[in-house]
Design a protein around this motif. Structure first.
Motif, PDB file in Angstrom:
ATOM      1  N   VAL A 271       0.921  -1.214   0.054  1.00 22.21           N
ATOM      2  CA  VAL A 271      -0.068   0.043   0.064  1.00 22.21           C
ATOM      3  C   VAL A 271       0.889   1.262   0.009  1.00 22.21           C
ATOM      4  CG1 VAL A 271      -1.653   1.311   1.303  1.00 22.21           C
ATOM      5  CG2 VAL A 271      -1.965  -1.303   0.891  1.00 22.21           C
ATOM      6  N   THR A 272       1.995   1.264   0.889  1.00 25.35           N
ATOM      7  CA  THR A 272       2.985   2.430   0.851  1.00 25.35           C
ATOM      8  C   THR A 272       3.526   2.747  -0.768  1.00 25.35           C
ATOM      9  OG1 THR A 272       3.330   1.706   3.059  1.00 25.35           O
ATOM     10  CG2 THR A 272       4.968   3.082   1.990  1.00 25.35           C
ATOM     11  N   GLY A 273       3.942   1.554  -1.308  1.00 22.74           N
ATOM     12  CA  GLY A 273       4.354   1.571  -2.648  1.00 22.74           C
ATOM     13  C   GLY A 273       3.371   2.182  -3.657  1.00 22.74           C
ATOM     14  N   PHE A 274       2.021   1.730  -3.576  1.00 22.06           N
ATOM     15  CA  PHE A 274       0.894   2.327  -4.260  1.00 22.06           C
ATOM     16  C   PHE A 274       0.738   3.643  -4.036  1.00 22.06           C
ATOM     17  CE2 PHE A 274      -3.522   3.136  -4.382  1.00 22.06           C
ATOM     18  CZ  PHE A 274      -3.826   3.253  -5.668  1.00 22.06           C
ATOM     19  N   MET A 275       0.556   4.155  -2.858  1.00 27.37           N
ATOM     20  CA  MET A 275       0.275   5.652  -2.366  1.00 27.37           C
ATOM     21  C   MET A 275       1.195   6.334  -2.695  1.00 27.37           C
ATOM     22  SD  MET A 275      -0.654   6.643   1.354  1.00 27.37           S
ATOM     23  CE  MET A 275       0.796   5.794   2.176  1.00 27.37           C
ATOM     24  N   ALA A 276       2.785   5.919  -2.684  1.00 26.39           N
ATOM     25  CA  ALA A 276       3.781   7.005  -2.829  1.00 26.39           C
ATOM     26  C   ALA A 276       3.744   7.076  -4.341  1.00 26.39           C
ATOM     27  CB  ALA A 276       4.898   6.138  -2.400  1.00 26.39           C
ATOM     28  N   ALA A 277       3.697   6.302  -5.229  1.00 21.00           N
ATOM     29  CA  ALA A 277       3.812   6.512  -6.604  1.00 21.00           C
ATOM     30  C   ALA A 277       2.453   7.277  -7.119  1.00 21.00           C
ATOM     31  CB  ALA A 277       3.886   5.232  -7.361  1.00 21.00           C
ATOM     32  N   CYS A 278       1.191   6.497  -7.123  1.00 19.68           N
ATOM     33  CA  CYS A 278       0.310   6.951  -7.830  1.00 19.68           C
ATOM     34  C   CYS A 278      -0.487   8.470  -7.344  1.00 19.68           C
ATOM     35  CB  CYS A 278      -1.087   5.991  -7.811  1.00 19.68           C
ATOM     36  SG  CYS A 278      -0.368   4.382  -8.441  1.00 19.68           S
ATOM     37  N   THR A 279      -0.295   8.375  -5.829  1.00 24.20           N
ATOM     38  CA  THR A 279      -1.013   9.783  -5.116  1.00 24.20           C
ATOM     39  C   THR A 279      -0.117  10.921  -5.573  1.00 24.20           C
ATOM     40  OG1 THR A 279      -1.634   8.709  -3.452  1.00 24.20           O
ATOM     41  CG2 THR A 279      -1.639  10.938  -3.183  1.00 24.20           C
ATOM     42  N   LYS A 280       1.257  10.933  -5.956  1.00 21.04           N
ATOM     43  CA  LYS A 280       1.917  11.847  -6.197  1.00 21.04           C
ATOM     44  C   LYS A 280       1.715  12.366  -7.744  1.00 21.04           C
ATOM     45  CE  LYS A 280       6.452  12.520  -4.030  1.00 21.04           C
ATOM     46  NZ  LYS A 280       5.952  12.318  -2.504  1.00 21.04           N
ATOM     47  N   VAL A 281       1.478  11.126  -8.662  1.00 20.13           N
ATOM     48  CA  VAL A 281       1.258  11.734 -10.038  1.00 20.13           C
ATOM     49  C   VAL A 281      -0.167  12.495  -9.988  1.00 20.13           C
ATOM     50  CG1 VAL A 281       0.350  10.661 -12.141  1.00 20.13           C
ATOM     51  CG2 VAL A 281       2.373   9.448 -10.748  1.00 20.13           C
ATOM     52  N   ALA A 282      -1.310  11.929  -9.386  1.00 20.57           N
ATOM     53  CA  ALA A 282      -2.468  12.623  -9.067  1.00 20.57           C
ATOM     54  C   ALA A 282      -2.468  13.963  -8.671  1.00 20.57           C
ATOM     55  CB  ALA A 282      -3.645  11.629  -8.569  1.00 20.57           C
ATOM     56  N   ALA A 283      -1.670  14.081  -7.850  1.00 20.59           N
ATOM     57  CA  ALA A 283      -1.540  15.328  -6.899  1.00 20.59           C
ATOM     58  C   ALA A 283      -1.069  16.512  -7.740  1.00 20.59           C
ATOM     59  CB  ALA A 283      -0.993  15.320  -5.579  1.00 20.59           C
ATOM     60  N   PHE A 284       0.373  16.074  -8.216  1.00 19.14           N
ATOM     61  CA  PHE A 284       1.027  16.873  -9.070  1.00 19.14           C
ATOM     62  C   PHE A 284       0.254  17.273 -10.545  1.00 19.14           C
ATOM     63  CE2 PHE A 284       4.760  16.083  -6.533  1.00 19.14           C
ATOM     64  CZ  PHE A 284       5.350  17.510  -6.492  1.00 19.14           C
ATOM     65  N   GLY A 285      -0.436  16.377 -10.992  1.00 20.06           N
ATOM     66  CA  GLY A 285      -1.206  16.471 -12.101  1.00 20.06           C
ATOM     67  C   GLY A 285      -2.386  17.568 -11.792  1.00 20.06           C
TER      68      GLY A 285
END
Length: 464
Positions: A271-285
């Protein structure tokens, strides 16, 4: 005279990838309610994988021909939005496969059988005897992915807030479902929820102030009000900064990073890996669309503040990472530093800044999920080895695993010939071209600190 409601024109075909993901998540919820314990895992994993693959295919096939605004222009499906949605889907598929890995036999080793029960209680033991599973992680992940895809395409502050909550609420739950070190996991979930609620309140307060200034929450209308100089400037800049607080919290930038190391450490590692990668993409987008479309007209007001946040993130992330003794906390502070690097590309405010930021997000995502997957694989006495000291001698015990993790660490630090170097070179070049050379210098120095620490740690491991 009464107002007549006019239904918005919605291009359902253009929204098909989003629809597929949300429908897949809802079907997963039904599976949890009606399928037997023994068959849920066998149904949920193929269903989730098929959902993400089908959504990606629909995005690639239909997306380019359906670009434009829809749903009364509150959704924009342009090139950057489609590209970011594609990156989110691919990274989510990779993260989902890591979540589906079973390391402990019949039960998924990472997740507890009953997240709502007290750790070590008789009720939890009974749930384990009955064969309970935590397969709800799969529909929760799909719902979060849907929120992320909506987040990067939103053209309205209200829809942006809705998408923020849709992507965040499943993550709050997922962070508390670790099978081992349950109290630490539950603490991480609670801390993430409480601080996330505060950041959402800041976001809403800022959105209200911007609405008071522009009379609309749509990004194009906000930009038009700024260019028309409608007055009430005392509402605009505080509103922009408060909205930025909500977005900077999601990327873990300093000083809004306090949740990051604790949540990364306590949450289940996949979950940490998923959150670290995908949330950053969404938030910066979402940040790209807010800053480049809605409030570009007052860039001189917020650019120095974002530059200061980028500087603090790079420096604090690099320095704090070298004093940690837990591998997941090291990666957490590395994530803080990378948030600063990505902000350097955002501050440049030109086309090169957009392309370099998106490229960095993609490279960072494909480094992060494998790194956390390796962390989940390294074991000591049958449990996950999270302390740095437990990794001593890994090169002798599992040379290929050690080599893969070393390569990923080199990419994180930005060593030449790695994707991390290419991403940093892109964002630094964009910043230099727009007169932010000092930010690039800070970024290079922060990267140098992490490289020196990595070399020192490597020499110590070889010596042992």
């Amino acid at each position: 005279m009464t107002d007549v409601f006019v239904a918005p024109d919605i291009d359902w075909i253009a929204l098909l990838p989003l629809i597929i993901v949300f429908v897949g998540g809802l079907v997963g919820v039904l599976v949890e309610g009606f399928a037997g314990r023994g068959s849920r895992y066998a149904v949920q994993v193929p269903l989730s994988v098929a959902t993400l693959v089908l959504a990606f295919v629909a995005l690639v096939v239909l997306g380019p021909d359906r670009q434009g605004r829809t749903a009364d222009a509150v959704l924009v499906l342009d090139g950057p939005a489609l590209l970011l949605q594609g990156i989110i889907l691919v990274l989510s598929l990779l993260g989902l496969m890591v979540m589906a890995e079973r390391l402990g036999g019949q039960q998924p080793d990472t997740f507890t059988q009953a997240g709502s029960l007290v750790p070590g209680s008789p009720e939890e033991s009974q749930a384990a005897r009955l064969g309970a599973t935590t397969t709800e992680v799969f529909p929760l992940t799909l719902m979060s992915v849907g929120g992320m895809m909506l987040f990067v395409a939103a053209n309205d502050l209200l829809l942006l807030f809705i998408a923020l909550e849709v992507l965040s609420l499943p993550l709050y739950i997922l962070a508390g479902l670790a099978r081992r070190r349950r109290l630490l996991s539950q603490e991480a979930s609670l801390k993430y929820f409480l601080l996330g609620s505060f950041s959402s309140a800041f976001f809403l307060f800022g959105a209200v102030l911007i609405y008071g200034y522009a009379g609309s929450m749509r990004f194009d209308q906000i930009a038009l009000a700024i260019s028309s100089n409608v007055g009430m400037d005392g509402l605009l800049v505080p509103g922009v900064l408060l909205v930025a607080v909500g977005l900077l919290f999601k990327v873990g930038a300093v000083p809004f990073h306090a949740w990051t190391p604790d949540v990364y450490q306590g949450a289940p590692t996949p979950v940490t890996g998923f959150m670290a990668a995908c949330t950053k993409v969404a938030a910066f987008g979402a940040m790209l669309r807010v800053f480049y479309v809605a409030v570009e007209g007052v860039r001189t007001e917020w650019q120095p503040i974002i530059a200061a946040v980028a500087t603090l993130s790079m420096v604090v992330g690099a320095l704090m990472a070298i004093v940690q003794t837990d591998v997941k906390r090291i990666l957490a502070y590395s994530s803080v530093a990378h948030a600063g690097f990505i902000l350097v590309g955002l501050v440049s405010m030109d086309q090169a800044g957009i392309s370099s930021t998106i490229f960095y997000l993609a490279t960072y995502g494909f480094m992060t999920i494998p790194a956390f997957a390796i962390v989940a694989l390294v074991r000591s006495s049958g449990t996950e080895a999270s302390q740095v000291g437990q990794w001593a001698g890994l090169g002798r015990r599992a040379p290929w695993l050690a080599a893969a993790f070393t390569f990923l660490m080199l990419a994180f630090t930005g060593i030449p010939l790695t994707s991390g170097f290419t991403g940093k070179f892109a964002v630094f070049s964009a910043a230099i071209s727009q007169g932010w050379a000092w930010l690039a210098v800070v970024g290079v120095l922060a990267s140098a600190v992490t490289v020196l620490h990595l070399l020192q740690a490597r020499r110590g491991d070889v010596a042992r």
